[in-house]
Write a protein that holds these residues in place. Sequence first.
Motif, PDB file in Angstrom:
ATOM      1  N   THR A 111      35.147  32.811  -3.006  1.00  0.00           N
ATOM      2  CA  THR A 111      34.322  32.683  -4.200  1.00  0.00           C
ATOM      3  C   THR A 111      33.083  31.868  -3.895  1.00  0.00           C
ATOM      4  O   THR A 111      33.071  31.053  -2.959  1.00  0.00           O
ATOM      5  CB  THR A 111      35.120  32.021  -5.350  1.00  0.00           C
ATOM      6  N   SER A 112      32.038  32.095  -4.672  1.00  0.00           N
ATOM      7  CA  SER A 112      30.794  31.339  -4.550  1.00  0.00           C
ATOM      8  C   SER A 112      30.057  31.424  -5.879  1.00  0.00           C
ATOM      9  O   SER A 112      30.334  32.292  -6.713  1.00  0.00           O
ATOM     10  CB  SER A 112      29.912  31.884  -3.421  1.00  0.00           C
ATOM     11  N   LEU A 113      29.108  30.519  -6.067  1.00  0.00           N
ATOM     12  CA  LEU A 113      28.271  30.504  -7.254  1.00  0.00           C
ATOM     13  C   LEU A 113      26.851  30.797  -6.812  1.00  0.00           C
ATOM     14  O   LEU A 113      26.231  30.012  -6.086  1.00  0.00           O
ATOM     15  CB  LEU A 113      28.353  29.148  -7.959  1.00  0.00           C
ATOM     16  N   VAL A 114      26.329  31.960  -7.218  1.00  0.00           N
ATOM     17  CA  VAL A 114      25.001  32.404  -6.802  1.00  0.00           C
ATOM     18  C   VAL A 114      23.995  32.025  -7.880  1.00  0.00           C
ATOM     19  O   VAL A 114      24.174  32.366  -9.058  1.00  0.00           O
ATOM     20  CB  VAL A 114      24.984  33.922  -6.559  1.00  0.00           C
ATOM     21  N   THR A 115      22.940  31.339  -7.491  1.00  0.00           N
ATOM     22  CA  THR A 115      21.893  30.906  -8.411  1.00  0.00           C
ATOM     23  C   THR A 115      20.555  31.473  -7.950  1.00  0.00           C
ATOM     24  O   THR A 115      20.194  31.351  -6.775  1.00  0.00           O
ATOM     25  CB  THR A 115      21.810  29.375  -8.469  1.00  0.00           C
ATOM     26  N   ASP A 116      19.802  32.109  -8.866  1.00  0.00           N
ATOM     27  CA  ASP A 116      18.500  32.654  -8.500  1.00  0.00           C
ATOM     28  C   ASP A 116      17.388  31.680  -8.879  1.00  0.00           C
ATOM     29  O   ASP A 116      17.635  30.548  -9.309  1.00  0.00           O
ATOM     30  CB  ASP A 116      18.290  34.021  -9.161  1.00  0.00           C
ATOM     31  N   THR A 117      16.143  32.125  -8.699  1.00  0.00           N
ATOM     32  CA  THR A 117      14.990  31.252  -8.962  1.00  0.00           C
ATOM     33  C   THR A 117      14.841  30.921 -10.437  1.00  0.00           C
ATOM     34  O   THR A 117      14.202  29.921 -10.785  1.00  0.00           O
ATOM     35  CB  THR A 117      13.704  31.924  -8.458  1.00  0.00           C
ATOM     36  N   GLN A 118      15.417  31.735 -11.318  1.00  0.00           N
ATOM     37  CA  GLN A 118      15.356  31.473 -12.755  1.00  0.00           C
ATOM     38  C   GLN A 118      16.571  30.686 -13.238  1.00  0.00           C
ATOM     39  O   GLN A 118      16.797  30.582 -14.441  1.00  0.00           O
ATOM     40  CB  GLN A 118      15.262  32.798 -13.520  1.00  0.00           C
ATOM     41  N   GLN A 119      17.358  30.163 -12.295  1.00  0.00           N
ATOM     42  CA  GLN A 119      18.555  29.371 -12.597  1.00  0.00           C
ATOM     43  C   GLN A 119      19.648  30.176 -13.289  1.00  0.00           C
ATOM     44  O   GLN A 119      20.499  29.615 -13.985  1.00  0.00           O
ATOM     45  CB  GLN A 119      18.197  28.135 -13.437  1.00  0.00           C
ATOM     46  N   ASN A 120      19.636  31.493 -13.102  1.00  0.00           N
ATOM     47  CA  ASN A 120      20.737  32.321 -13.564  1.00  0.00           C
ATOM     48  C   ASN A 120      21.885  32.194 -12.569  1.00  0.00           C
ATOM     49  O   ASN A 120      21.690  32.356 -11.354  1.00  0.00           O
ATOM     50  CB  ASN A 120      20.312  33.786 -13.672  1.00  0.00           C
ATOM     51  N   GLN A 121      23.071  31.921 -13.055  1.00  0.00           N
ATOM     52  CA  GLN A 121      24.223  31.704 -12.194  1.00  0.00           C
ATOM     53  C   GLN A 121      25.258  32.810 -12.355  1.00  0.00           C
ATOM     54  O   GLN A 121      25.552  33.241 -13.475  1.00  0.00           O
ATOM     55  CB  GLN A 121      24.868  30.349 -12.490  1.00  0.00           C
ATOM     56  N   THR A 122      25.785  33.249 -11.221  1.00  0.00           N
ATOM     57  CA  THR A 122      26.836  34.267 -11.214  1.00  0.00           C
ATOM     58  C   THR A 122      27.972  33.791 -10.328  1.00  0.00           C
ATOM     59  O   THR A 122      27.769  33.436  -9.163  1.00  0.00           O
ATOM     60  CB  THR A 122      26.305  35.608 -10.669  1.00  0.00           C
ATOM     61  N   ARG A 123      29.166  33.755 -10.891  1.00  0.00           N
ATOM     62  CA  ARG A 123      30.365  33.422 -10.127  1.00  0.00           C
ATOM     63  C   ARG A 123      30.882  34.693  -9.460  1.00  0.00           C
ATOM     64  O   ARG A 123      31.290  35.638 -10.132  1.00  0.00           O
ATOM     65  CB  ARG A 123      31.440  32.831 -11.034  1.00  0.00           C
ATOM     66  N   VAL A 124      30.824  34.737  -8.137  1.00  0.00           N
ATOM     67  CA  VAL A 124      31.302  35.881  -7.364  1.00  0.00           C
ATOM     68  C   VAL A 124      32.720  35.575  -6.899  1.00  0.00           C
ATOM     69  O   VAL A 124      32.967  34.528  -6.292  1.00  0.00           O
ATOM     70  CB  VAL A 124      30.385  36.167  -6.163  1.00  0.00           C
ATOM     71  N   VAL A 125      33.647  36.493  -7.165  1.00  0.00           N
ATOM     72  CA  VAL A 125      35.060  36.274  -6.840  1.00  0.00           C
ATOM     73  C   VAL A 125      35.596  37.496  -6.098  1.00  0.00           C
ATOM     74  O   VAL A 125      35.525  38.623  -6.611  1.00  0.00           O
ATOM     75  CB  VAL A 125      35.903  36.028  -8.102  1.00  0.00           C
ATOM     76  N   LEU A 126      36.112  37.272  -4.897  1.00  0.00           N
ATOM     77  CA  LEU A 126      36.809  38.315  -4.161  1.00  0.00           C
ATOM     78  C   LEU A 126      38.305  38.105  -4.354  1.00  0.00           C
ATOM     79  O   LEU A 126      38.835  37.040  -4.013  1.00  0.00           O
ATOM     80  CB  LEU A 126      36.456  38.265  -2.674  1.00  0.00           C
TER      81      LEU A 126
END
Length: 464
Positions: free
Chosen positions: A419-434
């Motif tokens: 798992t990881s927490l992906v953050t873009d330049t607009q501070q949008n966060q997505t929790r990625v889960v395998l």
Amino acid sequence: MPEDDEAECTDSLLRVIDQNNGSSAKISRGTSTMNYDNDRFTVKERVYTQQYAGIYFCRLNMLRPKAFAAANERWGKTEAAPPAVPRVLDVKTSQVCYIVGTVYVDMPLKPCILDEVTKEHWILAPPRREKYATEDDEFILEDESGRVSLTGSILKKTMLVTGIIIAVLGCETASGQFEVIDICYPALKPQIPPQIEIEADKYVAVVSGLSVGDESCGLDLELLIDFLTGELGTGKDQHRNAGIVRVIVAGNSVTKPPPVDDEKRPARNRYGAETATFNVEPIRALDTLLAELCETLPVDLLPGEFDPANFSLPQQPIHYSIFPNACKFSSFNPVTNPCKLDIDGISLLATSGQTLDDIFRYVATDNRLSMAEKTIVWGHLAPTAPDTLWCHPFKDTDPFVLSSRPHIYIVGNQPKFETSLVTDTQQNQTRVVLVPSFAVSKTIVLINLRTLEASPVVFSTKAL
């Protein structure tokens, strides 16, 4: 298990319930609001006469404006800003500019249609390769006007697969190739913030690869059901598990059919069709398991590669009639693969893993988590479809294009939990889960909707 935890578990199981304190208080299951957004993944017209070029044109038209917008934000706001060239064939030699198009990776090891033909004629086809990537792969960028070959050292350092839409900055060389200096991806819309404030911890339990019908998983499946229904664990575990508001079963719920030797293969009938060999027992066992779960929890069932559903993506929901016991409950929800959910304002996107498994073959790295993260950056769930991944030949849209980043992105049937927490330049966060296959790892994943944290729960019966 640590000694303190073991003592707590033993005490909670053996102590006498005291009616004068809160130890006998009833534990209530948490609730949540739920909305589905799977209309784009629903195949309304099963027409297969059109070519696959339509889905590529739709993909390009949907993501090209976003790629140009991101490229202009990145490269177009300097004093010596390079111009944007709308078509790849309009590039002028030695002029620094940026263009947008669809990537095609020419791979010598990629399978071809002749392999499928040999299978149809019962000739022994070569085994499927684990990786298609080699040092001889060539990268091409194309749009409706034509294609141009890409070159540059940055290409070998960047994860690129067939079907993604990118903007590239560079110039055309005298040999006609486009030398790439930098790469930019489409800019997605900002996330919609949750409209509901989640105060208490609520969890979504995700399990994939149940492989019901595999005799080695019987006791583990019983432990899983008891855990989710609140019949297993200490009082502390039961209070936490009461916060589980939904279960997502992410594909491969029945065991893979065993291969049949040619000598034992049934003879073809008078019309040339092969007599089917099908074992109904795994389906019946899965129906019983799902019915037991649906008594206490809402269940979303995604089809997988080995499940009784259509093979091409997006896979349509498994038919209700296959589950005569589970379908009696309103909490039973067969859904598409991929599947888009909204739980208490938290957007959740789940797949059964075929998309990531196919991307894995295109790149040299074995880091599956980085591949899943890249699908969010690319703005596309299944870029390798329809090149090497079967999908429906859509002509007016590409349902796998992301309009915005989900809060949670789940990929099932993977080798291990990551798992990881992906953050873009607009501070949008997505929790990625395998999510790993339960049949192999005996692991499920609990995702906290309030904090977006993901944690594995392992069931082991080796010591029993």
